[in-house]
Design an enzyme around this catalytic site. Structure first.
Site, mmCIF file in Angstrom:
data_model
loop_
_atom_site.group_PDB
_atom_site.id
_atom_site.type_symbol
_atom_site.label_atom_id
_atom_site.label_comp_id
_atom_site.label_asym_id
_atom_site.label_seq_id
_atom_site.Cartn_x
_atom_site.Cartn_y
_atom_site.Cartn_z
ATOM 1 N N LYS A 146 0.858 -1.191 0.000
ATOM 2 C CA LYS A 146 0.000 0.000 0.000
ATOM 3 C C LYS A 146 0.887 1.232 0.000
ATOM 4 C CE LYS A 146 -4.080 0.178 2.403
ATOM 5 N NZ LYS A 146 -4.891 -0.005 3.630
HETATM 6 C C1 E4P Z 1 -8.256 0.356 3.692
HETATM 7 O O1 E4P Z 1 -7.389 -0.166 3.046
HETATM 8 C C2 E4P Z 1 -8.058 1.016 4.993
HETATM 9 O O2 E4P Z 1 -7.292 0.153 5.797
HETATM 10 C C3 E4P Z 1 -9.348 1.232 5.738
HETATM 11 O O3 E4P Z 1 -10.450 0.855 4.964
HETATM 12 C C4 E4P Z 1 -9.476 2.558 6.391
HETATM 13 O O4 E4P Z 1 -10.714 2.597 7.056
HETATM 14 P P1 E4P Z 1 -11.079 3.676 8.173
HETATM 15 O O5 E4P Z 1 -11.420 4.952 7.495
HETATM 16 O O6 E4P Z 1 -12.262 3.079 8.869
HETATM 17 O O7 E4P Z 1 -9.874 3.794 9.072
#
Ligand code: E4P
Length: 221
Positions: free
Chosen positions: A83
């Protein structure tokens, strides 16, 4: 449509993988920190549970450093997807890594033009954060619609991961829009499954079963 679990909790990942519905996992530094475990060991264990893309976030901010970190992360397991935050330096890294065959998920995407640039740089996945947009009175699902249209118009192979999912309607709308993937926290996956009429129906059938006269064994064979 593919469903990923957005979690670094081994119990949650094990449980949903038994349901037979999970195609991959997404993590982020916040989710990893909650577990209080050795980072690499935790990622290895997740990779042993789910045989699909496992997103792990790079924390470096400069192109060269992101590339080095991504190479290291990708050595943990063949299913690792790195990521990378949606920045100029991030895009530079994505371009190099895509040529090396290292899979990338461009994260923290909040606009369709950001998604377009990620696809052009060669990202395998892009993650629009719908919940965080909704939180500030934006329309997260409008963003997903725009990205899906653009990728469809130009046949970009980049897959859309609907992220920051807060409730089942996000998943339903993502599916109706044709998004490739929704990554969901464990409680949302449970909410997708549950329906009060299913519970009421089971209760009634079991009660009625008790009223049926039985000769020997109570249970059907
Ligand atoms: C996705 O890859 C992220 O880890 C995640 O969906 C972030 O979600 P949040 O906004 O609930 O922290």
């Amino acid at each position: 449509m593919q469903l990923f679990i957005d979690s670094a909790n081994l119990e949650e990942i094990r449980e949903v993988s038994r349901w037979g519905i999970i195609d991959g996992v997404t993590t982020n530094p916040t989710l990893i920190a909650k577990e209080g475990k050795d980072f690499r060991q935790l990622i290895k264990e997740i990779c042993e549970i789910v045989d699909g893309p496992i997103s792990v976030e790079a924390i470096s901010m400069q192109g060269g450093e992101i590339i080095k970190e991504a190479r290291g992360l990708s050595r943990i397991h063949k299913n690792i997807v790195v990521k990378i935050p949606l920045t100029k330096e991030g895009l530079k890294a994505v371009k190099v890594l895509s040529k090396e065959g290292i899979k990338t998920n461009v994260t923290l995407c909040f606009s369709a033009t950001q998604a377009l640039l990620s696809a052009k740089a060669g990202a395998n996945f892009v993650s629009p954060f719908v919940g965080r947009l909704d939180d500030i009175s934006g329309r997260g699902m409008d963003l997903v619609r725009e990205i899906c249209t653009i990728f469809h118009n130009y046949h970009f192979p980049t897959q859309v991961i609907v992220a920051s999912v807060r409730h089942p309607l996000h998943v339903l709308e993502a599916a109706l829009l044709g998004a490739d993937i929704a990554t969901c926290p464990f409680p949302v996956l449970e909410q997708l499954l549950k329906h009060p009429l299913t519970d009421i129906g089971i209760k009634r059938f079991l009660e009625d079963w008790e009223k049926i006269p039985k000769k020997r064994d109570k249970r059907p064979r």
